[in-house]
Enzyme design. Structure first.
Site, short mmCIF file in Angstrom:
data_model
loop_
_atom_site.label_atom_id
_atom_site.label_comp_id
_atom_site.label_asym_id
_atom_site.label_seq_id
_atom_site.Cartn_x
_atom_site.Cartn_y
_atom_site.Cartn_z
N CYS A 256 41.09 39.12 37.24
CA CYS A 256 40.52 38.80 38.54
C CYS A 256 40.50 37.30 38.77
O CYS A 256 40.40 36.51 37.84
CB CYS A 256 39.11 39.37 38.64
SG CYS A 256 39.08 41.16 38.69
N HIS B 289 39.58 40.25 31.47
CA HIS B 289 38.68 39.79 32.53
C HIS B 289 38.96 38.34 32.91
O HIS B 289 39.34 37.51 32.08
CB HIS B 289 37.21 39.90 32.07
CG HIS B 289 36.65 41.28 32.17
ND1 HIS B 289 36.60 41.99 33.36
CD2 HIS B 289 36.08 42.09 31.23
CE1 HIS B 289 36.04 43.16 33.15
NE2 HIS B 289 35.72 43.26 31.87
#
Length: 313
Positions: A142, A90
């Site tokens: 991301c 992440h």
């Protein structure tokens, strides 16, 4: 430039098992990359450090452990060495703490313990690399565009439009800032919206430099100059990177960008430049209808430099 004397890598895969943020392909991504580094790029297995949050792992990919592994690699670096960091997990965006940037946001990766590693931490690592060495970061997360603070954008925000297909097996590799703030608040029980306070209280000296240094000191770091940093990001700073879990077809889970890079390396047996790897990965993702655009951040001379200074023909 001299071909690398030592080839060293740190590979980090975070799947966040049994949490609301669980991903599925990140550990597979770095295991595949480890094999590629050894078989194609001449890395010795003993010089490739792997950190995953697989249940039972002896060393978990916490913020402190990731930074220690990167510090060890950078401390050993000499002119001519090739350094590589692959992160699959992440990412997030956090409010900038720099003076004169009150509304901007900075990029960070999210280790398994939420002890964020920020763009300032990566800039500090790059600034320590000796002249003549290279440090390539491949971040499949991301908001990973711009993950090395002040690195020059070579391939960036794209105006390419194409029809996207949202697949049921696709999940963005992003934890919203608010969710990170809420998680850290539950750890510290402190009533403040300042994420730096939570990180400093809970992690102390292991927290990111971004929160340990006074805001005015953050401008001490070198700005757009020729340096050893090469960032291949899975997406632009305003985009998300996909984690794929194609259980219906019986395939292994994977990160879309990591898989695109592997596809490119399989299809192209010769040496590829950093620019070619990014552009071909973009094409591979577009062909699969992913809405993410890999980017390249590095000095001008590293745009056409050979990816990982490949030794195999």
């Amino acid at each position: 430039m001299e071909e690398g004397k030592k080839r060293m890598a740190v590979l980090v895969g975070c799947n966040y098992h049994n949490t609301r943020n669980e991903l599925h392909g990140c550990i597979n991504d770095v295991l595949t990359m480890r094999e590629t580094l050894v078989t194609r790029f001449g890395f010795q297995l003993s010089h490739v450090e792997l950190l995953t949050d697989e249940p039972g792992s002896l060393v978990m990919p916490t913020g402190a452990n990731i930074k220690k592994a990167l510090d060890r690699m950078v401390d050993q670096a000499e002119p001519g060495d090739v350094l590589f960091f692959h992160y699959s997990g992440h990412g997030t965006k956090i409010p900038s703490v720099k003076p004169h940037h009150p509304f901007s946001q900075d990029e960070a990766i999210v280790p398994c313990d939420f002890n964020l590693i920020t763009d300032i931490d990566f800039r500090q690592l790059v600034d320590r690399i000796p002249k003549g060495a290279s440090f390539t970061i491949l971040s499949d997360s991301c908001h990973s565009g711009g993950l090395i603070d002040k690195e020059k954008e070579q391939i960036g925000p794209s105006s390419v439009n194409f029809t996207s297909t949202t697949l049921a097996s696709q999940k963005p590799k992003m934890i919203p800032f608010e969710a990170i703030q809420q998680h850290l608040s539950s750890l510290t029980s402190i009533n403040t919206s300042d994420i730096g306070t939570h990180l400093l209280v809970h992690f102390g000296g292991d927290a990111s430099l971004k929160f340990r240094l006074p805001p005015t000191a953050l401008d001490w770091f070198e700005s757009l100059r020729s340096d050893a940093g090469i960032l291949l990001s899975g997406c632009q700073a305003n985009e998300t990177s996909a984690d794929m879990n194609p259980i219906m077809t019986g395939e292994k889970a994977y990160g879309a960008f990591s898989n695109a890079v592997q596809t490119v390396l399989k299809q192209q047996s010769g040496k590829l430049s950093n620019k070619e790897v990014v552009m071909l990965a973009r094409k591979a993702l577009q062909a699969q209808h992913f809405e993410q655009h890999p980017c390249l951040y590095c000095s001008d001379e590293n745009v056409d430099a050979t990816f990982l200074w490949a030794v195999a023909a």
